[in-house]
Design an enzyme around this catalytic site. Structure first.
Site, PDB file in Angstrom:
ATOM      1  CE  LYS A 176      61.213  48.202  64.821  1.00 28.27           C
ATOM      2  NZ  LYS A 176      62.154  47.491  63.851  1.00 28.27           N
ATOM      3  CD  GLU A 252      55.004  33.379  67.513  1.00 28.82           C
ATOM      4  OE1 GLU A 252      55.424  33.291  66.290  1.00 28.82           O
ATOM      5  OE2 GLU A 252      53.375  33.128  67.805  1.00 28.82           O
ATOM      6  CB  CYS A 286      61.981  30.469  65.475  1.00 29.98           C
ATOM      7  SG  CYS A 286      60.579  30.093  64.875  1.00 29.98           S
ATOM      8  CD  GLU A 388      68.119  31.550  67.914  1.00 30.95           C
ATOM      9  OE1 GLU A 388      67.766  32.707  68.495  1.00 30.95           O
ATOM     10  OE2 GLU A 388      66.906  30.892  67.631  1.00 30.95           O
TER      11      GLU A 388
HETATM   12  P1  NAD Z   1      65.594  40.744  67.139  1.00 31.45           P
HETATM   13  O1  NAD Z   1      64.844  40.524  68.478  1.00 31.45           O
HETATM   14  O2  NAD Z   1      66.751  41.256  67.088  1.00 31.45           O
HETATM   15  O3  NAD Z   1      64.683  41.874  66.559  1.00 31.45           O
HETATM   16  C1  NAD Z   1      63.192  41.635  66.194  1.00 31.45           C
HETATM   17  C2  NAD Z   1      62.454  43.004  66.160  1.00 31.45           C
HETATM   18  O4  NAD Z   1      62.573  43.747  67.245  1.00 31.45           O
HETATM   19  C3  NAD Z   1      63.053  43.826  65.141  1.00 31.45           C
HETATM   20  O5  NAD Z   1      61.930  44.602  64.363  1.00 31.45           O
HETATM   21  C4  NAD Z   1      63.700  44.942  65.898  1.00 31.45           C
HETATM   22  O6  NAD Z   1      63.941  46.277  65.452  1.00 31.45           O
HETATM   23  C5  NAD Z   1      62.962  45.035  67.179  1.00 31.45           C
HETATM   24  N1  NAD Z   1      63.470  45.304  68.439  1.00 31.45           N
HETATM   25  C6  NAD Z   1      64.769  45.219  69.019  1.00 31.45           C
HETATM   26  N2  NAD Z   1      65.172  45.599  70.099  1.00 31.45           N
HETATM   27  C7  NAD Z   1      64.103  46.158  70.493  1.00 31.45           C
HETATM   28  C8  NAD Z   1      63.560  46.848  71.602  1.00 31.45           C
HETATM   29  N3  NAD Z   1      64.287  46.964  72.516  1.00 31.45           N
HETATM   30  N4  NAD Z   1      62.358  47.422  71.836  1.00 31.45           N
HETATM   31  C9  NAD Z   1      61.558  47.182  70.698  1.00 31.45           C
HETATM   32  N5  NAD Z   1      61.896  46.741  69.607  1.00 31.45           N
HETATM   33  C10 NAD Z   1      63.047  46.116  69.368  1.00 31.45           C
HETATM   34  O7  NAD Z   1      65.199  39.398  66.092  1.00 31.45           O
HETATM   35  P2  NAD Z   1      65.624  39.307  64.871  1.00 31.45           P
HETATM   36  O8  NAD Z   1      67.247  39.211  64.936  1.00 31.45           O
HETATM   37  O9  NAD Z   1      64.943  40.112  63.933  1.00 31.45           O
HETATM   38  O10 NAD Z   1      65.331  37.546  64.634  1.00 31.45           O
HETATM   39  C11 NAD Z   1      65.826  36.739  64.762  1.00 31.45           C
HETATM   40  C12 NAD Z   1      65.461  36.215  66.179  1.00 31.45           C
HETATM   41  O11 NAD Z   1      64.088  35.998  66.190  1.00 31.45           O
HETATM   42  C13 NAD Z   1      65.966  34.615  66.687  1.00 31.45           C
HETATM   43  O12 NAD Z   1      66.303  34.753  67.826  1.00 31.45           O
HETATM   44  C14 NAD Z   1      64.903  33.528  66.217  1.00 31.45           C
HETATM   45  O13 NAD Z   1      64.829  32.491  66.941  1.00 31.45           O
HETATM   46  C15 NAD Z   1      63.648  34.546  66.894  1.00 31.45           C
HETATM   47  N6  NAD Z   1      62.375  34.199  66.107  1.00 31.45           N
HETATM   48  C16 NAD Z   1      61.547  33.327  66.688  1.00 31.45           C
HETATM   49  C17 NAD Z   1      60.343  32.804  66.312  1.00 31.45           C
HETATM   50  C18 NAD Z   1      59.316  31.993  66.948  1.00 31.45           C
HETATM   51  O14 NAD Z   1      58.279  32.011  66.464  1.00 31.45           O
HETATM   52  N7  NAD Z   1      59.753  31.713  68.155  1.00 31.45           N
HETATM   53  C19 NAD Z   1      60.055  33.242  64.944  1.00 31.45           C
HETATM   54  C20 NAD Z   1      60.911  33.943  64.100  1.00 31.45           C
HETATM   55  C21 NAD Z   1      62.252  34.353  64.909  1.00 31.45           C
HETATM   56  O1  6OD Z   2      54.294  28.999  60.710  1.00 32.05           O
HETATM   57  C1  6OD Z   2      54.003  29.926  61.701  1.00 32.05           C
HETATM   58  O2  6OD Z   2      52.974  30.284  61.995  1.00 32.05           O
HETATM   59  C2  6OD Z   2      54.868  30.585  62.664  1.00 32.05           C
HETATM   60  N1  6OD Z   2      54.755  31.396  63.574  1.00 32.05           N
HETATM   61  C3  6OD Z   2      56.191  30.310  62.118  1.00 32.05           C
HETATM   62  C4  6OD Z   2      57.496  30.959  62.780  1.00 32.05           C
HETATM   63  C5  6OD Z   2      58.640  30.656  62.322  1.00 32.05           C
HETATM   64  C6  6OD Z   2      59.825  31.161  62.824  1.00 32.05           C
HETATM   65  O3  6OD Z   2      60.852  31.514  62.384  1.00 32.05           O
END
Ligand code: NAD
Ligand code: 6OD
Length: 484
Positions: A176, A252, A286, A388
């Protein structure tokens, strides 16, 4: 219209509903996307289960991994299409997407196909009273159907980072993708088909999260595990949804990562590295540094040099090769980032640079841009320092001692990564060991070796992916004990 990909076919939704996919650089609609329903998720999970029980598991591991190599080649063969799709969905500048997103999308398949072939299995000899002993050996088995839920900031990179090891371990997937960035997951479906991967191994259901396709995937009883990258509060909701079936989860999540610059750092490299770690991908990685701590003797010089770099960034048209920073992902996210600037203003921040919306001409006037922004002067409990923001912004604060900065850096609910800039080798290791984070960079940032474990502590996640750590998550071990 972008359709779901279920059982090897592009399918319309079981409902007529669609949602718009918007280019954040111009605010214009690119395409319409099918809104997935629980019924679509169920069809996709059933297709994945059939493929898992049938052709995919019957295949030799070698053949499965060869097919994943073909997927890597397929992405490379259609590099420009993937690049343009990712740039339109996200507004990423060409320089970033062509260097990071698309190459990593292909590399993820190549890498996991390679390491899965080379994975060692272990065996143990046990002593027994009769002196003959026993041999225990450990096998790995796939989990079944894995649900992959991915975010919008590095769409192809993060989706393939999960799909590739899940398939390499022998599972089938239902993905998804983020509703903001549906296109490359759909293109990837074409690549899977052309590579000859059996129907049902890779399925895509588009749509939203809560009360929609995302949530239905997390609640489906035939999904064995959920791998998710996104916001921490979404992680909480997914964990609750997974609890009734005791589904394994790999998360993550968010971060509020510190960068620490000691007075003995190579200043030029530290400034360049921090500019990258703050403004890359418009701050929507992130791993970005949103809290920067600089030792007092070089504080003013550092702030001035970073501000110079921020002001020199070319912001605008992602398709112009000179552009270094594109828009944020959406109007909603732009409003969220601007609200964070407002809150910093209310808390008495000094805006060294930025804090507003850049004036862009023509079609980009309607884009979701914000200026690269540097703040100083906030208390550590101000929202802009604690929470954040996920935009091109950092707060810089001076510190005096190593002990003080370790405490400041760790004083957060998050723990994804940290960057430490110093020429003192002992200090570099000492501080790295004290960081409450899953990953610490010394004199660098976002330098990735795909064999290393990746993930966060505290609210930044659960589990580790990367190299054999991914294969550990996407498989279950079984111990077989043979009495000799
Ligand atoms: P989000 O959590 O809003 O959405 C991510 C995904 O989850 C989307 O596909 C969304 O449709 C789905 N989703 C949302 N609510 C859901 C639920 N209740 N059940 C199932 N699926 C659901 O995140 P975003 O806004 O797309 O991304 C930004 C966030 O992601 C930031 O907080 C960022 O730090 C984090 N992020 C973390 C990492 C990491 O590796 N730690 C990497 C990239 C992004
Ligand atoms: O480099 C990667 O494998 C990884 N998971 C990066 C994540 C970045 C987050 O925004």
């Amino acid at each position: 219209m972008l359709k779901h990909f279920i059982d090897g076919q592009f399918n319309p939704s079981s409902s007529e509903e669609t949602f718009p996919n918007v280019d954040p650089a111009t605010g214009k609609q690119i395409s319409k996307v099918a809104e997935g329903t629980p019924e679509d998720i169920d069809r996709a999970v059933q297709a994945a289960r059939r493929a898992f029980d049938g052709e995919w598991s019957a295949m030799t591991q070698g053949r499965r991994l060869d097919l994943l190599q073909r997927v890597a080649h397929g992405i490379r063969a259609r590099f420009d299409e993937f690049l343009e799709a990712e740039m339109r969905d996200t507004g990423k500048p060409r320089a970033f997407a062509s260097r990071i997103d698309i190459p990593r999308g292909a590399a993820n398949f190549e890498f996991f196909a390679t390491i899965a072939r080379a994975l060692e299995e272990s065996a143990y000899q046990t002593e027994t009273r009769d002196g003959l002993g026993a041999v225990n050996y450990v096998t790995r088995q796939p989990l079944g159907v894995v649900g992959v839920i991915s975010p919008w900031n590095l769409p192809l990179l993060l989706l393939t980072w999960k799909v590739a090891p899940a398939l390499a371990a022998g599972n089938c997937v239902v993905v998804k993708p983020s509703e903001e960035t549906p296109t490359t997951a759909t293109l990837l479906a074409e690549v899977f088909k052309d590579a000859g991967v059996p129907d049902g191994v890779y399925n895509v259901v588009h749509g939203h999260g809560p009360d929609a396709a995302g949530e239905a995937l997390t609640r489906h009883p035939d999904v064995s595990a959920i791998t998710f990258t996104g916001e921490t509060r979404t992680g909480t909701a997914i964990m609750e949804a997974c609890a009734p079936h005791i589904k394994n989860v790999s998360f993550e999540l968010g971060g509020k990562n510190p960068a620490i610059i000691f007075a003995d750092a190579d200043l030029e490299k530290a400034v360049a590295g921090t500019a990258r770690s703050t403004f890359s991908n418009t701050g929507q990685v992130c791993l970005c540094s949103e809290r920067v701590y600089v030792q007092r003797p070089i504080f003013d010089e550092f702030v001035e040099a970073l501000a110079e770099r921020a002001e020199a960034l070319t912001v605008g048209d992602p398709f112009d090769d000179a552009t270094e920073m594109g828009p944020l992902i959406s109007r909603e996210h732009q409003q969220k980032v601007l609200a964070a600037f407002e809150s910093a203003r209310d808390d008495g921040a000094t805006f060294v640079t930025g804090g507003g919306v850049p004036e862009l001409k023509g079609s980009f006037a309607e884009g979701c841009f914000v200026e690269p922004t540097i703040l100083t002067g906030l208390d550590e409990d101000a929202s802009a320092v604690k929470d954040e923001i996920f935009g091109p912004v950092c707060h810089i604060r001076p510190f005096d001692s190593e002990e003080e900065v370790v405490e400041l850096a760790n004083d957060t609910r998050y723990g994804l990564c940290a960057a430490v800039w110093t020429e003192n080798l002992s200090r570099a290791h000492r501080v790295a060991h004290q960081m409450e984070a899953g990953l610490v960079w010394i004199n660098s940032w976002f330098l990735r070796d795909l064999r290393t474990p990746f993930g966060g502590v505290k609210l930044s996640g659960i589990g580790r992916e990367g190299g054999r750590y991914s294969l550990d998550f996407y498989s279950e071990t079984k111990t077989i004990c043979v009495k000799l």
